[in-house]
Write an enzyme that holds these catalytic residues in place. Sequence first.
Site: not given
Length: 305
Positions: A102, A129, A132, A224, A264, A292
């Site tokens: 990450r 991403h 996700q 987001d 998210c 997740r």
Amino acid sequence: MKDLISLHDLSAEEVKSLLELGLKLKDENKKGIEHHILKGKTLGMIFTKSSTRTRVSFEVGMTQLGGYPLFLSSNDIQLGRGESIHDTAKVLERYLDGIMIRTFAHSDVVELAEEADIPVINALTDLLHPCQVLADLMTAYEHKGGLEGLKLAYVGDGNNMAHSLMYGCAKAGLDCAVATPAKYRCDAEVVKNAEADFAAAGRTLTLTEDPFEAVKDADIVYTDTWVSMGQESEKEEKIKVFGGYQVNDELFGAAKHDALFMHCLPAYRGFEVTESVIDGPRSVIFDEAENRLHAQKAVMAALMG
């Protein structure tokens, strides 16, 4: 499928397989069925960008699969402090069975995957991403009973979430509408790739500056944070630009009566979304967060099992 770097790299069948495996692992976990698919294997987890959900879900997921998760912060490794990605990859592949990373620069993840002979999982970059979105698609499937033909509307910044949602929707058979301000449009190359994916899938991609156009008749409304990690200096400007892109009762009302709300997380209530929507009966944000764990277990099992 050696790595998971981008959903654009996967076929529709591979995405479907990962979702089915994630749903199966979740169901069996709830029934108390244990899996030791990765017994004796170790996942190195490189974090140069911190996260609550990513670290906890990968650590717990790897443990549930019988493996060992090894947390590596930027203070624990030499990557970015003089050692090349090539050398880091060649050392870590001698110790580990897989790498999760990450970080900020997407090019670092691409290079790491090219250099390492073990699987590399993109747990987030500034561009994409994918993990996700696999969790998001799992959540939509659970609540809607299927994915083919649904419409997902994304409202906000043309960021890594918007990019991966476009890729994921095309592969899973959803239509997608993305509403962003002109100054914060999606990456041009990602859009080009996504348009090709949607054409191949026979689905529709809509790009607009009008959030109401995007949300109209949507089955899922997604947003987001406007200010991602590392963009704090842009906060005041972004708040002004994105004022008309808040998911509130009026905008959410343009979607279908049974539309889901997704985010998210972390969410900044009162900015990109109002409390009435995010805490409302059609919000599934915590189901997404839970998924997740199971979606990433499917990825690890597929790549490392």
